[in-house]
Design a protein around this motif. Structure first.
Motif: not given
Length: 292
Positions: A30-32, A77, A81, A98-99, A102-103, A106, A122
């Motif tokens: 999970a990517a912030h 990034h 990942l 990813g949020h 980060g989405a 991702a 997402l």
């Protein structure tokens, strides 16, 4: 689920600090967001099944990866990942989420290496943002991230003063809970009397410009998805009020098309509380169900 283990895992040019939530054999990444950290996913991780482990990296320039060298940018990034997915691979693809910013990372990662991932979630991000031609990206960043950028340039007398700054945030203060506080406290560093955020402003500005000028790339990624994908989005934005990060018309435009992206509005949330509030349970449930 206990507090995360902190790992330093190899990526090109250095290591990334990665928070591991859980000890199950099922791997998720999970990517912030742009000024966040892996601790953004503390609440979501708690609601995942016991046989899952959620690995949430601090992206370059943030958290425990603040000193990991650039270059920054969404391409970097996404490559990180993919590298983490290979490193953590257990013989089957990882689940990927990813949020916010980060989405986008991702999305890029899943599109370039669909063999490494079996789903893509997402969360309030990932759609090309409409920026009029000739717009200065730095002006847009200043207008949207002004309070966050100001925070990165300040020091605070104590950890409590830093926490108080966030308690006054209109998108977080009214929804304060243990997960928000853990997220805030994880971010603070520096000498006594001069405490500050771990986030590097140059990373935020670089990534923000990249995000605003890469709409064509994101559009191509969305139309060529090779994994099941779902967008969860909030009705309220960064300051806990309208407009949302992703307008309804934008969501409608990018869902149900060639890439197969579906979308769900998570009522009663803003850009932060969709992962840090009570909706974290829903996010976790959708993440698990997305794999079929």
């Amino acid at each position: 689920m206990n507090e995360p283990a902190e790992l330093d895992l190899p990526v090109e040019g250095g290591t990334l600090r990665v928070l591991r939530f859980g000890n199950g054999p099922r791997t998720a990444l999970a990517a912030h967001g742009i000024t966040g950290s892996g601790m953004s996913f503390r609440a979501v991780a708690r609601h995942l099944p016991d046989d899952w482990s959620l690995f949430a990296p601090d992206l370059r320039g943030r958290g425990g990866s603040a000193d990991t060298p650039g270059p920054y940018g969404l391409d970097r990034h996404a490559a990180d990942l993919c590298g983490l997915a290979r490193h953590l691979g257990d013989g089957r693809p990882a689940a990927l989420a990813g949020h916010s910013m980060g989405a986008y990372a991702a999305l890029d990662a899943a599109a370039r290496r669909p063999d490494l991932f079996d789903r893509l979630l997402l969360v309030d991000g990932g759609l090309p943002l409409p920026v009029p031609p000739g717009t200065d990206p730095d002006a847009v960043l200043g207008a949207t991230l002004g309070p966050a950028l100001a925070r990165l340039g300040r020091t605070y007398e104590s950890d409590e003063a830093y926490v108080d700054f966030f308690r006054a945030h209109p998108g977080l203060g009214p929804h304060w809970n243990a997960d928000v506080e853990a997220y805030v406290r994880y971010d603070v560093t520096g000498a006594p009397g001069a405490r500050r955020s771990k986030v590097r402003e140059e990373a935020v500005r670089h990534d923000g410009r990249d995000l605003l000028t890469s709409a064509g790339l994101f559009a191509a990624r969305l139309t060529g998805l090779g994994v099941p994908a779902l967008l969860l989005h909030a009705p309220l934005g960064l300051l806990g009020q309208e407009p949302p990060m992703l307008e309804a018309s934008l969501v409608d435009h990018w869902t149900g098309g060639p890439g197969g992206l579906r979308a769900e509005l998570i009522e009663g949330t803003n850009h932060y509380t969709i992962v840090l509030g009570t909706a974290a349970r829903t996010v976790a449930e959708r993440f698990v169900a997305l794999g079929g």
